[in-house]
Design a protein around this motif. Structure first.
Motif, PDB file in Angstrom:
ATOM      1  N   UNK A   2      33.738  61.432   5.852  1.00  0.00           N
ATOM      2  CA  UNK A   2      32.770  60.623   6.577  1.00  0.00           C
ATOM      3  C   UNK A   2      33.108  60.591   8.068  1.00  0.00           C
ATOM      4  N   UNK A   3      32.060  60.541   8.877  1.00  0.00           N
ATOM      5  CA  UNK A   3      32.231  60.463  10.319  1.00  0.00           C
ATOM      6  C   UNK A   3      31.516  59.220  10.843  1.00  0.00           C
ATOM      7  N   UNK A   4      32.218  58.445  11.680  1.00  0.00           N
ATOM      8  CA  UNK A   4      31.671  57.213  12.244  1.00  0.00           C
ATOM      9  C   UNK A   4      31.865  57.234  13.759  1.00  0.00           C
ATOM     10  N   UNK A   5      30.796  56.970  14.478  1.00  0.00           N
ATOM     11  CA  UNK A   5      30.871  56.755  15.915  1.00  0.00           C
ATOM     12  C   UNK A   5      30.663  55.269  16.149  1.00  0.00           C
ATOM     13  N   UNK A   6      31.669  54.622  16.722  1.00  0.00           N
ATOM     14  CA  UNK A   6      31.628  53.176  16.937  1.00  0.00           C
ATOM     15  C   UNK A   6      31.462  52.869  18.425  1.00  0.00           C
ATOM     16  N   UNK A   7      30.367  52.188  18.781  1.00  0.00           N
ATOM     17  CA  UNK A   7      30.177  51.671  20.138  1.00  0.00           C
ATOM     18  C   UNK A   7      30.645  50.214  20.091  1.00  0.00           C
ATOM     19  N   UNK A   8      31.850  49.970  20.574  1.00  0.00           N
ATOM     20  CA  UNK A   8      32.486  48.667  20.406  1.00  0.00           C
ATOM     21  C   UNK A   8      32.045  47.677  21.473  1.00  0.00           C
ATOM     22  N   UNK A   9      32.220  46.405  21.168  1.00  0.00           N
ATOM     23  CA  UNK A   9      31.903  45.352  22.127  1.00  0.00           C
ATOM     24  C   UNK A   9      33.109  44.882  22.900  1.00  0.00           C
ATOM     25  N   UNK A  10      34.302  45.342  22.506  1.00  0.00           N
ATOM     26  CA  UNK A  10      35.542  44.926  23.171  1.00  0.00           C
ATOM     27  C   UNK A  10      36.480  46.121  23.252  1.00  0.00           C
ATOM     28  N   UNK A  11      37.402  46.051  24.204  1.00  0.00           N
ATOM     29  CA  UNK A  11      38.389  47.113  24.322  1.00  0.00           C
ATOM     30  C   UNK A  11      39.355  47.081  23.138  1.00  0.00           C
ATOM     31  N   UNK A  12      39.991  48.204  22.887  1.00  0.00           N
ATOM     32  CA  UNK A  12      41.008  48.273  21.832  1.00  0.00           C
ATOM     33  C   UNK A  12      42.200  47.432  22.264  1.00  0.00           C
ATOM     34  N   UNK A  13      42.658  46.530  21.388  1.00  0.00           N
ATOM     35  CA  UNK A  13      43.684  45.560  21.757  1.00  0.00           C
ATOM     36  C   UNK A  13      44.856  45.588  20.792  1.00  0.00           C
ATOM     37  N   UNK A  14      45.986  45.090  21.272  1.00  0.00           N
ATOM     38  CA  UNK A  14      47.168  44.999  20.403  1.00  0.00           C
ATOM     39  C   UNK A  14      46.986  43.929  19.328  1.00  0.00           C
ATOM     40  N   UNK A  15      46.227  42.886  19.654  1.00  0.00           N
ATOM     41  CA  UNK A  15      45.855  41.890  18.655  1.00  0.00           C
ATOM     42  C   UNK A  15      44.463  42.271  18.161  1.00  0.00           C
ATOM     43  N   UNK A  16      44.334  42.833  16.959  1.00  0.00           N
ATOM     44  CA  UNK A  16      43.089  43.489  16.539  1.00  0.00           C
ATOM     45  C   UNK A  16      41.870  42.575  16.546  1.00  0.00           C
ATOM     46  N   UNK A  17      40.775  43.110  17.052  1.00  0.00           N
ATOM     47  CA  UNK A  17      39.493  42.422  17.027  1.00  0.00           C
ATOM     48  C   UNK A  17      38.822  42.645  15.675  1.00  0.00           C
ATOM     49  N   UNK A  18      37.687  41.987  15.479  1.00  0.00           N
ATOM     50  CA  UNK A  18      36.905  42.161  14.243  1.00  0.00           C
ATOM     51  C   UNK A  18      36.542  43.630  14.039  1.00  0.00           C
ATOM     52  N   UNK A  19      36.069  44.284  15.105  1.00  0.00           N
ATOM     53  CA  UNK A  19      35.660  45.681  14.980  1.00  0.00           C
ATOM     54  C   UNK A  19      36.848  46.567  14.607  1.00  0.00           C
TER      55      UNK A  19
END
Length: 361
Positions: A2-19
C-alpha cells in the motif's frame, strides 16, 4: 504494498502527534509524509528524512496562503508546491496512492495528484483556513474521520461518510506500574495532585487556585511548558504549588504514577469544543482518580470514573472526595477505557474502514 501520501497539519515531532500515531500504524504501507510549509523566508530543504523504514518526511515549500486565491503570488506558490509534490511521488514510484489529508491545506492539491482514494482526518477546528478548503476537501473525500461528535455533525453537511475517531493514547506506556518517582517531586509533603500538559495563555487555573487555598496540606504540581499562562503567577504564589517545568515524554508516566489525583482544567478556547485530547486518555490509562472541569451544558464523559466539576469550589471539593477513593474496581475500569483508546486500537479501526470501502485491498 500500500502507498499513502499524507498531507499533515503539523510538523513531524519527537512527541508524536495524532497523525504520526496513525501513520506509523498503517498496515503494510509505504508512506510519504508532507509536513506544513516553513515560515515565510525560511530556506526550503528539498531532501526527505527517513524516520521509519517505511516512512519518509518531506517539508512542503512555503505557500502564501494569506494571499487572495486569484493573485499571481498565490498561484505561483501553489504551483511550486504542487510541482514539488509530484516530483517526490515520481522519485519514489508512487502510483495512485491513498491521499490522506490531515488539514484543509491539502484541498489545494486535489487536482494535482493522481490518487485512488481520499481520506480527510479532521482533529480540530480549522476556521483560520480559507472558507472553501474544508468544504471542498470533505465533499471529495471517500471517508472522513472526525475527532468529536460536534465535528462529525458539522462535516456531515458536506459528506455523510463520516466516522468518529477520537484521540488516543500510548496505553502500554501509561499503564505501567512500579515506576520510579521523578527527582523533581522528591521531598514534597502530603498527597500530590497534579496536572500534565502545556500551560497555554488561556488555561483557566481558577479551580487550581481554589484547590491550593482549600487544601494547604496537599502539593499541587503542574508539569509542562509555560507558554504565557496569564493566571500562573497567581497560582504560583501559593507555597504548596510546584512548577517543575516541562518533562521528557518518556518520564510522564512516572509523574502520573506519583500523583494521588490527576487534574484536568480547561482552556477557555475549549469551552465550545467537545474534543477529548490524549491527556485525558493518558490519565485514564494510569488508573488514578481524575478531577476534571466540565464545559457548560456538557454531557459528561466517563461519569462512572471521572469526577466532573462545574465550578472551582466543586472542583476543590471533588479533589477531597477523589483522595478518599477506595476499591480497585474504579482503577481497573479507568484502565479499560484507556486501553480502548490505545492508538493501536484507533489505527485498527482506520485500517478496518479503509479495507471495507476498498481503499486498502
Amino acid at each position: 504494498m500500500r502507498q499513502i501520501v499524507c498531507i499533515a497539519g503539523e510538523t513531524w515531532q519527537s512527541s508524536p502527534t495524532r497523525t504520526q500515531q496513525l501513520m506509523t500504524r498503517m498496515k503494510d504501507a509505504q508512506i510519504l509524509y508532507f509536513e506544513p510549509p516553513a515560515s515565510k523566508g525560511a530556506h526550503h530543504v528539498r531532501a526527505g528524512r527517513r524516520v521509519r523504514p517505511n516512512l519518509i518526511v518531506y517539508s512542503l515549500p512555503t505557500a502564501l496562503t494569506d494571499e487572495p486565491s486569484n493573485s499571481i503570488l498565490y498561484r505561483y506558490s501553489r504551483a511550486r508546491a504542487a510541482r514539488f509534490l509530484q516530483s517526490v511521488l515520481e522519485k519514489h514510484h508512487f502510483r495512485d496512492p491513498v491521499l490522506w489529508c490531515a488539514s484543509p491545506y491539502g484541498a489545494q492539491f486535489l487536482e494535482d495528484i493522481s490518487y485512488r482514494g481520499l481520506v480527510y482526518d479532521c482533529y480540530r477546528d480549522w476556521r483560520e483556513c480559507p472558507d472553501p478548503w474544508e468544504g471542498d476537501l470533505t465533499a471529495a473525500a471517500d471517508v472522513v474521520f472526525a475527532a468529536s461528535p460536534d465535528l462529525m455533525r458539522r462535516l456531515m453537511l458536506w459528506n455523510l461518510n463520516v466516522a468518529l475517531l477520537p484521540f488516543g493514547c500510548n496505553y502500554p506506556m501509561f499503564a505501567k506500574e512500579s515506576l520510579s518517582r521523578p527527582a523533581a517531586l522528591a521531598g514534597l509533603r502530603g498527597p500530590i495532585l497534579g496536572f500534565v500538559g502545556t500551560l497555554w495563555p488561556d488555561l483557566d487555573l481558577a479551580p487550581l487556585i481554589r484547590l491550593a487555598q482549600a487544601r494547604p496540606d496537599c502539593s499541587i504540581v503542574l508539569v509542562g511548558a509555560d507558554l504565557g499562562c496569564a493566571a500562573l503567577p497567581d497560582l504560583a504564589a501559593f507555597p504548596n504549588v510546584y512548577l517543575p517545568g516541562p518533562a521528557d515524554p518518556v518520564d510522564l508516566p512516572d509523574y502520573l504514577n506519583a500523583f494521588q489525583v490527576c487534574l484536568y482544567p480547561l482552556r477557555r478556547s475549549e469551552l465550545q469544543s467537545d474534543i477529548l485530547h490524549s491527556r485525558l486518555f493518558e490519565y485514564l490509562s494510569s488508573g488514578k482518580p481524575i478531577v476534571a472541569m466540565l464545559r457548560p451544558d456538557q454531557v459528561e464523559h466517563f461519569p462512572d470514573v471521572i469526577y466532573g466539576a462545574h465550578s472551582p469550589a466543586e472542583f476543590a471539593a471533588l479533589c477531597t472526595r477523589a483522595l478518599e477513593e477506595r476499591g480497585p474496581w474504579v482503577r481497573d475500569r479507568r484502565r479499560e477505557y484507556g486501553k480502548a483508546a490505545a492508538w493501536s486500537e484507533r489505527a485498527n479501526e482506520v485500517n478496518r474502514i479503509l479495507e471495507s470501502i476498498g481503499l486498502f485491498s
